[in-house]
Design an enzyme around this catalytic site. Structure first.
Site, PDB file in Angstrom:
ATOM      1  N   GLY A  16       0.805  -1.220   0.000  1.00  0.00           N
ATOM      2  CA  GLY A  16       0.000   0.000   0.000  1.00  0.00           C
ATOM      3  C   GLY A  16       0.835   1.266   0.000  1.00  0.00           C
ATOM      4  O   GLY A  16       2.009   1.278   0.382  1.00  0.00           O
ATOM      5  N   VAL A  33       0.706   3.869   1.872  1.00  0.00           N
ATOM      6  CA  VAL A  33       1.107   4.389   3.182  1.00  0.00           C
ATOM      7  C   VAL A  33       1.675   3.283   4.070  1.00  0.00           C
ATOM      8  O   VAL A  33       1.734   3.425   5.287  1.00  0.00           O
ATOM      9  CB  VAL A  33      -0.072   5.091   3.896  1.00  0.00           C
ATOM     10  CG1 VAL A  33      -0.413   6.386   3.183  1.00  0.00           C
ATOM     11  CG2 VAL A  33      -1.289   4.179   3.982  1.00  0.00           C
ATOM     12  N   CYS A  34       2.096   2.176   3.447  1.00  0.00           N
ATOM     13  CA  CYS A  34       2.677   1.070   4.197  1.00  0.00           C
ATOM     14  C   CYS A  34       4.185   1.030   3.984  1.00  0.00           C
ATOM     15  O   CYS A  34       4.657   1.177   2.857  1.00  0.00           O
ATOM     16  CB  CYS A  34       2.050  -0.249   3.767  1.00  0.00           C
ATOM     17  SG  CYS A  34       2.475  -1.609   4.864  1.00  0.00           S
ATOM     18  N   ILE A  35       4.923   0.845   5.055  1.00  0.00           N
ATOM     19  CA  ILE A  35       6.390   0.792   4.972  1.00  0.00           C
ATOM     20  C   ILE A  35       6.917  -0.514   5.570  1.00  0.00           C
ATOM     21  O   ILE A  35       8.057  -0.592   6.021  1.00  0.00           O
ATOM     22  CB  ILE A  35       7.029   2.010   5.675  1.00  0.00           C
ATOM     23  CG1 ILE A  35       6.521   2.143   7.117  1.00  0.00           C
ATOM     24  CG2 ILE A  35       6.760   3.281   4.888  1.00  0.00           C
ATOM     25  CD1 ILE A  35       7.221   3.244   7.904  1.00  0.00           C
ATOM     26  N   THR A  36       6.101  -1.556   5.527  1.00  0.00           N
ATOM     27  CA  THR A  36       6.495  -2.847   6.086  1.00  0.00           C
ATOM     28  C   THR A  36       7.796  -3.345   5.470  1.00  0.00           C
ATOM     29  O   THR A  36       8.692  -3.823   6.170  1.00  0.00           O
ATOM     30  CB  THR A  36       5.376  -3.884   5.861  1.00  0.00           C
ATOM     31  OG1 THR A  36       4.205  -3.470   6.578  1.00  0.00           O
ATOM     32  CG2 THR A  36       5.792  -5.260   6.339  1.00  0.00           C
TER      33      THR A  36
END
Length: 325
Positions: free
Chosen positions: A170, A172-175
């Site tokens: 996504g 806004v995801c920084i996994t």
């Protein structure tokens, strides 16, 4: 295995069989109900709220209400009282188990329950699926998120009715940056990989940047596509409105961000500002029209015809045409 993402793929057109694109049917059977689009807004605080989910349910779209700072029981009762579909998110903590118990005890139930955690290939998810199936056996259970065929196989064997695929793709995801794990950058390829072993519906979650990515997701095995950033940033979106240099934006942040958690602990998300882009209903209409066009390019009349088209991989050593398989 081919590694690619949405920007690396183009679908190949076939002879058109409809007089008008508007003749193409974008509806999808997902669980016990049929919905106008194979698209669901992400179950995030800056994407959906009570008024938006009520609008979606009334208009025949699938929705999943987020689980953050929400009285799930009161929300479910309110939707029931209005004669609307009840679709809730749950986690795997004791409070989530208790919510399922109360939904059952008070006879409210839930039509759809989405077990929504970052790493869904987990024994805690297995226990939650079992708990829901015991207490609310009529509920359609979506479980995730996973990013491997093994994850899909296990969740299906544990009793999930659908599996959500996507770990960190996504906007806004920084996994992938924080942990080194994920499907960010190859989400579409992961979807293809997972759908080959799936015997139940798959929800593709994350990485959608353009309406055409929805058609690509269906082509590679998705029954439903979860969309975050494209649905955030509307006038009626629940994110806070922010003005920067005379331009209006809406905040959009990940569920694993400190903005959502209220503390900086196990953070795997970030906050961005999305330019305000009109009303959500207008985007839904445009999305349907674009998907109708996609079906017409596929030489089809209905959504499933998208799965029959060939595609090309752009660039790299593996460029070339690939037959349906």
């Amino acid at each position: 295995m081919e590694i690619f993402d949405y920007d690396n793929i183009l679908l190949l057109p076939r002879r058109c069989r409809v007089e008008s694109r508007s003749d193409c049917d974008t509806s999808v059977q997902f669980g016990p109900r049929r919905f106008k689009l194979p698209v669901v807004p992400a179950n995030m605080k800056t994407v959906v709220d009570e008024p938006i989910t009520e609008m979606l349910a009334r208009e025949g779209y699938f929705y999943v209400m987020h689980r953050f700072d929400l009285d799930g029981l009161a929300y479910a009762r309110s939707m029931r009282d209005k004669g609307l579909l009840v679709s809730l998110s749950v986690g795997v903590k004791p409070a989530d188990h208790a919510l399922v118990d109360r939904l059952a005890a008070e006879g409210i139930g839930a039509d759809y329950l989405t077990i929504d955690i970052a790493h869904g290939h987990a024994e805690s998810v297995q226990r939650m699926i079992g708990h829901i199936k015991q207490r609310l056996p009529a509920s359609f259970v979506i479980a995730g998120n996973v990013g491997t065929p093994e994850g899909v196989i296990d969740l299906e064997n544990w009793g999930a009715d659908a599996t959500k695929v996507g770990v960190g793709p996504g906007k806004v995801c920084i996994t992938r940056l924080k942990t080194g794990f994920g499907t960010g950058g190859w989400q579409l390829s992961a979807l293809k990989w997972c759908s080959r072993v799936a015997t139940k519906p798959i929800v593709a979650d994350g990485g959608i940047r353009h309406h055409g990515d929805i058609a690509k997701s269906v082509r590679f095995g998705a029954s439903m596509v979860m969309v975050g950033s494209l649905f955030a940033g509307h006038e009626d979106s629940p994110g806070q409105t922010v003005e920067v240099d005379g331009k209006i934006y809406k905040e959009y942040y990940g569920s694993a961000s400190d903005f959502n958690k209220g503390e900086y602990r196990h953070v795997e998300g970030k906050r961005i500002l999305e330019p305000v882009k009109g009303r959500l209903a207008d985007t839904l209409r445009e999305m349907q029209e674009d998907l109708q066009s996609s079906i017409s390019y596929a030489g089809g009349t209905q959504l499933s015809d998208l799965r029959k088209v060939n595609y090309v991989v752009l660039g790299g050593e593996n460029a070339g045409e690939h037959l349906f398989m």
